[in-house]
Design a protein around this motif. Structure first.
Motif, PDB file in Angstrom:
ATOM      1  N   SER A  19       0.899  -1.203  -0.001  1.00 28.38           N
ATOM      2  CA  SER A  19       0.154  -0.087  -0.029  1.00 28.38           C
ATOM      3  C   SER A  19       1.009   1.106  -0.075  1.00 28.38           C
ATOM      4  N   ARG A  20       0.327   2.076  -0.304  1.00 23.19           N
ATOM      5  CA  ARG A  20       0.776   3.691  -0.090  1.00 23.19           C
ATOM      6  C   ARG A  20       0.750   4.354   1.109  1.00 23.19           C
ATOM      7  N   ILE A  21      -0.477   3.891   1.876  1.00 24.87           N
ATOM      8  CA  ILE A  21      -0.606   4.653   3.190  1.00 24.87           C
ATOM      9  C   ILE A  21      -0.257   3.660   4.224  1.00 24.87           C
ATOM     10  N   VAL A  22       0.333   4.205   5.182  1.00 25.48           N
ATOM     11  CA  VAL A  22       0.670   3.430   6.359  1.00 25.48           C
ATOM     12  C   VAL A  22       0.254   4.432   7.726  1.00 25.48           C
ATOM     13  N   ILE A  23      -0.574   3.513   8.463  1.00 23.66           N
ATOM     14  CA  ILE A  23      -1.172   4.249   9.674  1.00 23.66           C
ATOM     15  C   ILE A  23      -0.279   3.540  10.734  1.00 23.66           C
ATOM     16  N   ILE A  24       0.494   4.369  11.506  1.00 24.18           N
ATOM     17  CA  ILE A  24       1.402   4.049  12.417  1.00 24.18           C
ATOM     18  C   ILE A  24       0.797   4.077  13.955  1.00 24.18           C
ATOM     19  N   VAL A  25       0.489   3.173  14.758  1.00 25.03           N
ATOM     20  CA  VAL A  25      -0.128   3.159  16.153  1.00 25.03           C
ATOM     21  C   VAL A  25       0.891   2.849  17.074  1.00 25.03           C
ATOM     22  N   GLY A  26       1.142   4.133  17.900  1.00 24.88           N
ATOM     23  CA  GLY A  26       2.031   4.017  18.996  1.00 24.88           C
ATOM     24  C   GLY A  26       1.330   3.994  20.263  1.00 24.88           C
ATOM     25  N   GLU A  27       1.994   3.375  21.327  1.00 26.85           N
ATOM     26  CA  GLU A  27       1.122   3.495  22.307  1.00 26.85           C
ATOM     27  C   GLU A  27       1.001   4.880  23.411  1.00 26.85           C
ATOM     28  N   ASP A  28       2.131   5.503  23.213  1.00 32.66           N
ATOM     29  CA  ASP A  28       2.125   6.789  23.913  1.00 32.66           C
ATOM     30  C   ASP A  28       1.033   7.941  23.369  1.00 32.66           C
ATOM     31  N   GLU A  29       1.206   8.089  22.037  1.00 34.94           N
ATOM     32  CA  GLU A  29       0.316   9.059  21.262  1.00 34.94           C
ATOM     33  C   GLU A  29      -1.203   8.314  21.261  1.00 34.94           C
ATOM     34  N   TRP A  30      -1.166   7.321  21.163  1.00 34.94           N
ATOM     35  CA  TRP A  30      -2.646   6.835  21.330  1.00 34.94           C
ATOM     36  C   TRP A  30      -3.341   6.930  22.725  1.00 34.94           C
ATOM     37  N   ASP A  31      -2.633   6.523  23.887  1.00 34.72           N
ATOM     38  CA  ASP A  31      -3.142   6.614  25.363  1.00 34.72           C
ATOM     39  C   ASP A  31      -3.116   7.916  25.500  1.00 34.72           C
ATOM     40  N   GLN A  32      -2.496   8.952  25.073  1.00 35.31           N
ATOM     41  CA  GLN A  32      -2.524  10.186  25.438  1.00 35.31           C
ATOM     42  C   GLN A  32      -3.447  11.128  24.853  1.00 35.31           C
ATOM     43  N   HIS A  33      -3.631  10.875  23.548  1.00 36.99           N
ATOM     44  CA  HIS A  33      -4.461  11.776  22.570  1.00 36.99           C
ATOM     45  C   HIS A  33      -5.386  11.156  21.433  1.00 36.99           C
ATOM     46  N   GLN A  34      -5.299   9.639  21.381  1.00 40.99           N
ATOM     47  CA  GLN A  34      -5.839   8.844  20.502  1.00 40.99           C
ATOM     48  C   GLN A  34      -5.695   9.304  19.066  1.00 40.99           C
ATOM     49  N   ARG A  35      -4.449   9.588  18.877  1.00 42.88           N
ATOM     50  CA  ARG A  35      -3.684  10.110  17.748  1.00 42.88           C
ATOM     51  C   ARG A  35      -3.061   8.968  16.971  1.00 42.88           C
TER      52      ARG A  35
END
Length: 93
Positions: free
Chosen positions: A50-66
């Motif tokens: 694919s051309r688009i990758v979504i990267i889920v990181g624990e900190d960004e997710w836990d703090q801001h759901q980003r």
């Protein structure tokens, strides 16, 4: 066929699976890593699929759901709130 790939940092596997399923339910075609590979290996796999990758990181997710969204073709990335993700993907895919 346009799809995105959900990759994850260590510790964020479960979140990545849930997010991938939510995006599929929103009608998007999503691949994800089921082999518990390193982020580098996931990105290598993603670049083939694919051309688009979504990267889920624990900190960004836990703090801001980003999440971080990388466009591999244009070598750009943005950080988005998860609520904006499906509309953004529909635009760029």
């Amino acid at each position: 066929e346009h799809r995105a790939y959900v990759a994850h940092l260590p510790g964020a596997e479960a979140t990545a699976f849930v997010l991938a399923e939510q995006l599929r339910q929103a009608g998007l075609r999503i691949d994800t890593d089921l082999l518990h590979r390193s982020l580098k290996a996931q990105l290598r796999d993603a670049s083939k699929r694919s051309r688009i990758v979504i990267i889920v990181g624990e900190d960004e997710w836990d703090q801001h759901q980003r999440v971080t969204v990388k466009d591999l073709a244009q070598n750009r990335q943005v950080i988005l709130p998860v609520g904006d993700l499906a509309p953004y993907l529909r635009q760029v895919l």
